[in-house]
Design a protein around this motif. Structure first.
Motif, PDB file in Angstrom:
ATOM      1  N   GLY A  38     -27.840  71.764 -79.886  1.00  0.00           N
ATOM      2  CA  GLY A  38     -28.795  70.666 -80.022  1.00  0.00           C
ATOM      3  C   GLY A  38     -28.118  69.424 -80.585  1.00  0.00           C
ATOM      4  O   GLY A  38     -28.340  68.306 -80.110  1.00  0.00           O
ATOM      5  N   ALA A  39     -27.282  69.611 -81.591  1.00  0.00           N
ATOM      6  CA  ALA A  39     -26.547  68.485 -82.180  1.00  0.00           C
ATOM      7  C   ALA A  39     -25.576  67.889 -81.160  1.00  0.00           C
ATOM      8  O   ALA A  39     -25.409  66.669 -81.088  1.00  0.00           O
ATOM      9  N   LEU A  40     -24.962  68.739 -80.362  1.00  0.00           N
ATOM     10  CA  LEU A  40     -24.055  68.258 -79.321  1.00  0.00           C
ATOM     11  C   LEU A  40     -24.816  67.449 -78.274  1.00  0.00           C
ATOM     12  O   LEU A  40     -24.349  66.393 -77.822  1.00  0.00           O
ATOM     13  N   ALA A  41     -25.999  67.910 -77.899  1.00  0.00           N
ATOM     14  CA  ALA A  41     -26.826  67.160 -76.942  1.00  0.00           C
ATOM     15  C   ALA A  41     -27.243  65.809 -77.526  1.00  0.00           C
ATOM     16  O   ALA A  41     -27.253  64.792 -76.816  1.00  0.00           O
ATOM     17  N   LEU A  42     -27.557  65.778 -78.808  1.00  0.00           N
ATOM     18  CA  LEU A  42     -27.884  64.506 -79.456  1.00  0.00           C
ATOM     19  C   LEU A  42     -26.660  63.589 -79.498  1.00  0.00           C
ATOM     20  O   LEU A  42     -26.787  62.369 -79.355  1.00  0.00           O
ATOM     21  N   LEU A 100     -18.964  68.402 -74.079  1.00  0.00           N
ATOM     22  CA  LEU A 100     -20.132  68.065 -73.254  1.00  0.00           C
ATOM     23  C   LEU A 100     -20.038  68.743 -71.897  1.00  0.00           C
ATOM     24  O   LEU A 100     -21.048  69.218 -71.366  1.00  0.00           O
ATOM     25  N   ASP A 101     -18.843  68.795 -71.342  1.00  0.00           N
ATOM     26  CA  ASP A 101     -18.665  69.534 -70.076  1.00  0.00           C
ATOM     27  C   ASP A 101     -19.030  71.001 -70.264  1.00  0.00           C
ATOM     28  O   ASP A 101     -19.690  71.597 -69.410  1.00  0.00           O
ATOM     29  N   ALA A 102     -18.616  71.592 -71.402  1.00  0.00           N
ATOM     30  CA  ALA A 102     -18.962  72.990 -71.688  1.00  0.00           C
ATOM     31  C   ALA A 102     -20.466  73.143 -71.883  1.00  0.00           C
ATOM     32  O   ALA A 102     -21.066  74.103 -71.389  1.00  0.00           O
ATOM     33  N   LEU A 103     -21.081  72.191 -72.574  1.00  0.00           N
ATOM     34  CA  LEU A 103     -22.522  72.244 -72.821  1.00  0.00           C
ATOM     35  C   LEU A 103     -23.299  72.274 -71.514  1.00  0.00           C
ATOM     36  O   LEU A 103     -24.277  72.995 -71.381  1.00  0.00           O
ATOM     37  N   HIS A 104     -22.844  71.517 -70.537  1.00  0.00           N
ATOM     38  CA  HIS A 104     -23.527  71.454 -69.245  1.00  0.00           C
ATOM     39  C   HIS A 104     -23.138  72.618 -68.328  1.00  0.00           C
ATOM     40  O   HIS A 104     -23.743  72.795 -67.273  1.00  0.00           O
ATOM     41  N   ASP A 107     -21.866  78.624 -69.447  1.00  0.00           N
ATOM     42  CA  ASP A 107     -21.577  79.358 -70.676  1.00  0.00           C
ATOM     43  C   ASP A 107     -22.027  78.625 -71.931  1.00  0.00           C
ATOM     44  O   ASP A 107     -22.108  79.222 -72.996  1.00  0.00           O
ATOM     45  N   GLY A 108     -22.276  77.326 -71.829  1.00  0.00           N
ATOM     46  CA  GLY A 108     -22.654  76.555 -73.008  1.00  0.00           C
ATOM     47  C   GLY A 108     -21.451  76.258 -73.877  1.00  0.00           C
ATOM     48  O   GLY A 108     -20.320  76.621 -73.563  1.00  0.00           O
ATOM     49  N   ALA A 109     -21.701  75.606 -75.005  1.00  0.00           N
ATOM     50  CA  ALA A 109     -20.616  75.198 -75.890  1.00  0.00           C
ATOM     51  C   ALA A 109     -20.526  76.049 -77.148  1.00  0.00           C
ATOM     52  O   ALA A 109     -19.442  76.253 -77.681  1.00  0.00           O
ATOM     53  N   ALA A 110     -21.645  76.548 -77.644  1.00  0.00           N
ATOM     54  CA  ALA A 110     -21.648  77.341 -78.873  1.00  0.00           C
ATOM     55  C   ALA A 110     -21.140  78.752 -78.591  1.00  0.00           C
ATOM     56  O   ALA A 110     -21.306  79.278 -77.495  1.00  0.00           O
ATOM     57  N   ARG A 111     -20.516  79.327 -79.579  1.00  0.00           N
ATOM     58  CA  ARG A 111     -19.972  80.674 -79.454  1.00  0.00           C
ATOM     59  C   ARG A 111     -20.465  81.533 -80.603  1.00  0.00           C
ATOM     60  O   ARG A 111     -20.769  81.032 -81.684  1.00  0.00           O
ATOM     61  N   LEU A 112     -20.494  82.840 -80.366  1.00  0.00           N
ATOM     62  CA  LEU A 112     -20.827  83.775 -81.430  1.00  0.00           C
ATOM     63  C   LEU A 112     -19.766  83.685 -82.507  1.00  0.00           C
ATOM     64  O   LEU A 112     -18.573  83.536 -82.208  1.00  0.00           O
TER      65      LEU A 112
END
Length: 154
Positions: A38-42, A100-104, A107-112
């Motif tokens: 969410g913070a990355l999207a913002l 941002l490329d990962a977010l889109h 797999d998304g950008a956040a990891r466990l």
């Protein structure tokens, strides 16, 4: 709201999300990952707001960061500075674009985290996305002040 105010608001909101505790229940890991993404999207919205802000004198029709920071983007001094910054992988903007490329991506950008779910192997660097994004936002705010100065000269 002015583009400058909107940029500031989005950066502040991204920092708020990063600093919101995830808790310690069974949903904490998912909540942490949601907060990071969410913070990355913002941060992406803040980037587009910044581009709108520093190019408002040019009356551009679009403020998509991929277009403006790409090779075919407008020949505006502030955009050229940002393009050069984006080419440096060690810069806040170079890092942000990769994330941002990962977010889109699927797999998304956040990891466990390493202590996340037992039986799963966590992938990623030692630093959490939240820590890296906090660094990115702090560096971005320093550069934004400089970009605003040159933009105001127009």
């Amino acid at each position: 709201m002015t583009p400058r105010s909107r940029t500031n608001q989005l950066l502040y909101q991204a920092e708020l999300l990063l600093n919101t505790p995830a808790g310690n229940d069974e949903h904490a890991e998912a909540r942490r990952m949601a907060g990071e993404e969410g913070a990355l999207a913002l941060a992406e919205l803040a980037l587009e707001s910044l581009l709108r802000e520093v190019t408002e004198h040019a009356l551009l029709g679009s403020h998509d960061w991929r277009e403006l920071l790409g090779p075919q983007g407008a020949g505006i001094a502030e955009l050229q500075r940002l393009r050069e910054l984006a080419q440096r992988p060690d810069s806040w903007l170079g890092w942000l674009i990769v994330k941002l490329d990962a977010l889109h991506g699927s797999d998304g950008a956040a990891r466990l985290s390493r202590g996340g779910v037992q039986g799963l192997i966590a992938v990623g660097s030692g630093a959490a996305l939240a820590e890296e994004l906090a660094w990115c936002l702090a560096d971005a705010k320093r550069d934004i002040a400089s970009l605003r100065e040159t933009s105001e000269e127009w």
